[in-house]
Enzyme design. Structure first.
Site, PDB file in Angstrom:
ATOM      1  N   GLY A  12       0.489   4.109  -0.617  1.00 20.65           N
ATOM      2  CA  GLY A  12      -0.096   3.537   0.595  1.00 20.65           C
ATOM      3  C   GLY A  12       0.601   4.064   1.842  1.00 20.65           C
ATOM      4  N   GLY A  14      -0.247   3.031   4.903  1.00 26.20           N
ATOM      5  CA  GLY A  14      -0.567   2.104   5.992  1.00 26.20           C
ATOM      6  C   GLY A  14       0.722   1.713   6.705  1.00 26.20           C
ATOM      7  CG  PHE A  15       0.692  -1.101   9.955  1.00 31.94           C
ATOM      8  CD1 PHE A  15       1.140  -0.539  11.143  1.00 31.94           C
ATOM      9  CD2 PHE A  15      -0.622  -1.518   9.874  1.00 31.94           C
ATOM     10  CE1 PHE A  15       0.298  -0.415  12.235  1.00 31.94           C
ATOM     11  CE2 PHE A  15      -1.468  -1.403  10.965  1.00 31.94           C
ATOM     12  CZ  PHE A  15      -1.010  -0.852  12.147  1.00 31.94           C
ATOM     13  N   GLY A  16       3.060  -0.615   6.072  1.00 34.62           N
ATOM     14  CA  GLY A  16       4.249  -0.831   5.247  1.00 34.62           C
ATOM     15  C   GLY A  16       4.767   0.456   4.631  1.00 34.62           C
ATOM     16  CB  VAL A  80      -2.087   4.414  -7.319  1.00 29.87           C
ATOM     17  CG1 VAL A  80      -1.413   3.574  -8.400  1.00 29.87           C
ATOM     18  CG2 VAL A  80      -1.135   5.511  -6.838  1.00 29.87           C
ATOM     19  CD  GLU A 176      -8.683  -8.593  18.674  1.00 32.89           C
ATOM     20  OE1 GLU A 176      -7.651  -8.696  19.338  1.00 32.89           O
ATOM     21  OE2 GLU A 176      -8.760  -7.867  17.671  1.00 32.89           O
ATOM     22  CG  ASP A 305      -1.993  -7.125   4.779  1.00 30.84           C
ATOM     23  OD1 ASP A 305      -1.063  -7.603   5.459  1.00 30.84           O
ATOM     24  OD2 ASP A 305      -3.082  -6.753   5.269  1.00 30.84           O
ATOM     25  CB  ALA A 320       0.660  -4.667  11.858  1.00 34.85           C
ATOM     26  CD  GLN A 321       6.116  -5.915  14.294  1.00 35.69           C
ATOM     27  OE1 GLN A 321       7.197  -5.969  13.747  1.00 35.69           O
ATOM     28  NE2 GLN A 321       5.722  -4.860  14.977  1.00 35.69           N
TER      29      GLN A 321
END
Ligand SMILES: Cc1cc2nc3c(=O)[nH]c(=O)nc-3n(C[C@H](O)[C@H](O)[C@H](O)COP(=O)(O)OP(=O)(O)OC[C@H]3O[C@@H](n4cnc5c(N)ncnc54)[C@H](O)[C@@H]3O)c2cc1C
Length: 441
Positions: A12, A14-16, A80, A176, A305, A320-321
């Site tokens: 992954g 992504g953010f992590g 994966v 949003e 997540d 995200a944080q």
């Protein structure tokens, strides 16, 4: 060990996963980052692609390009499909092979979430969600197409259904999106059509919860709701959706006819828990220990997540944080272990706060005791989002686009792009297509 240095496989980008890879840039290790997409996506701005403010390339960057200077890291495009934690390898499906084993010494799973229709998978066909760039382009097509179809439709009685937009889920994404569609119809599109008045579009935001933005304080929820209503959005709370079909939605026994329903509600974690065959929480997220490792497997970590970890008696949120901080923590932990140092103390999330934007120049911000709504919160929102985009070229491009959109009301990417050819959207269009086909025979 596969080679002379340990191999760290990160699944992954992504953010992590990206945060973990970056922290390991000077580690004496071989890092293999596997992602099924070639890009890192800034999901918090997906709604701006879906509502034509930004183009897809403004919120995503090739992972390979982001990590180009990191000599110890190899990026693999592949999906994966499983993990053998006893043999210490992951199985990867790529363009022409399946089940390719990639061995690891340390494994970091950062595979995020997907949409959840709460057991109503039949809703998906009629109410697409927003998780990937492809989703955002498809939602953008759907929204823009609705206006085109209404303009082409001679029967004014059909305009109402065609120009009714329903958003299911009043969390940050729903709020949003609703605000952005309201600004689109009021500012951007207002003078471009002749047969329809885009300002008459109906935007309905639904949620079974009693308030919008449930994770924010009551006061900020109310400010966001008042702002949405001021923009002409109908906010209907306290009732779940009973049905979603080709004609719209049924909520609290009432049908809302609409050709454009967008799912902005639940998410479900990736199958990491199944691959590992370990304990998960009720949502299916992998229960990790205080050092974000999997119980019984100190070399396997799950971040972001798709992980479940409680702090001070409450589960950490899927934001995200959390993913970034867990990714950095795990990267540091692994670096220490391979450098012969002791493992660090437990992971602790530092909550910097939450923000959501509601239309033009208005946001709500909650950070500790600071609760703000309005223009100043929007400036803070814009600054933070620019700062977290993956590359400086994106920061410049998004900043310029926002300034342009703010001043002129014009959006950056109002294209209807059908990658798989034109697909008829309604029965009328299907019939028209059939007629054309039979008359051409
Ligand atoms: C529309 C939207 C708006 C959001 N807005 C905000 C916001 O304003 N603020 C905020 O803090 N958070 C927001 N979030 C949540 C935030 O984006 C997530 O919490 C964050 O992305 C989680 O990071 P992650 O690394 O766990 O997963 P992700 O960032 O989702 O990354 C997962 C990666 O894993 C890859 N992957 C998945 N499965 C596989 C597989 N089998 N094989 C290989 N690769 C795989 C994916 O391609 C992806 O690149 C938003 C999310 C969405 C969808």
């Amino acid at each position: 060990m596969p080679g002379s240095v340990p191999r760290i496989v990160i699944v992954g980008g992504g953010f992590g996963g990206l945060a973990a890879a970056k922290v390991l840039k000077n580690a004496p290790a071989e890092i293999v980052l596997i992602d099924r997409g070639n890009h890192h996506l800034f999901q918090p701005l997906l709604y701006q692609v879906a509502t034509a403010v930004l183009a897809p390339a403004q919120i995503a960057s090739p992972i390979r390009n982001i990590l180009r200077k990191q000599q110890n890291t190899t990026v693999i495009l592949g999906e994966v499909t499983g993990v053998d934690k006893d043999k210490k390898c992951v199985f990867v499906k790529d363009a022409d092979r399946t089940g390719v084993p990639i061995p690891y010494d340390f494994l970091v799973l950062a595979t995020g979430v997907t949409h959840s229709y709460f057991g109503h998978n039949d809703f998906e066909k009629f109410a697409p969600g927003l998780k990937s760039l492809a989703d955002a382009v498809s939602v953008r097509n759907k929204i823009l197409h609705a206006f085109e179809q209404a303009e082409a439709e001679e029967d004014p009685s059909r305009h109402r259904d065609l120009l009714t937009f329903v958003l299911v889920g009043a969390g940050p994404t729903g709020v949003e999106m609703a605000g952005a569609i309201a600004v689109l119809v009021r500012n951007t599109l207002k003078s471009e059509f002749r047969r329809i008045n885009p300002e008459k579009a109906r935007i309905v935001l639904l949620d079974m919860a009693p308030r919008v933005l449930g994770t924010f304080s009551e006061h900020l929820s109310q400010a966001a709701k008042a702002r949405l209503e001021g923009l002409g959005v109908e906010v209907r709370l306290g009732h779940g959706v009973d049905q979603i079909d080709a004609d719209g939605v049924i909520v609290a026994g009432e049908r809302i006819s609409s050709q454009t329903v967008i799912w902005t509600a639940g998410v479900a974690p990736s199958p990491a828990g199944k691959w590992l065959n370990v304990t998960t929480d009720r949502a299916g997220r992998v229960r990790v220990q205080q050092d974000v490792s999997v119980p019984g497997y100190p070399d396997v970590f799950v971040v972001g997540d798709t992980a479940s970890l409680d702090q001070d008696g409450k589960p950490l949120p899927g934001v995200a944080q959390v993913a970034i901080q867990q990714g950095r923590y795990v990267g540091n932990l692994i670096h220490r272990v391979i450098s012969g140092k002791s493992r660090p103390g437990p992971f602790r999330y530092f909550d910097k706060g939450n923000m959501a934007v509601v239309g033009k120049g208005f946001a709500v911000l909650q950070s500790g005791k600071v609760h703000l709504s309005g223009f100043v919160a929007w400036l803070a929102w814009a600054g933070v989002h620019l700062q977290f985009l993956a590359q400086s070229s994106l920061r410049v491009s998004v900043f310029l686009q926002w300034v342009w959109t703010y001043i002129t009301g014009q959006r950056g990417s109002r294209l209807i792009v059908n990658h798989h050819g034109a697909e008829p959207r309604t029965q009328v269009a299907k019939e028209a297509q059939l007629e054309l086909t039979s008359s051409s025979k």
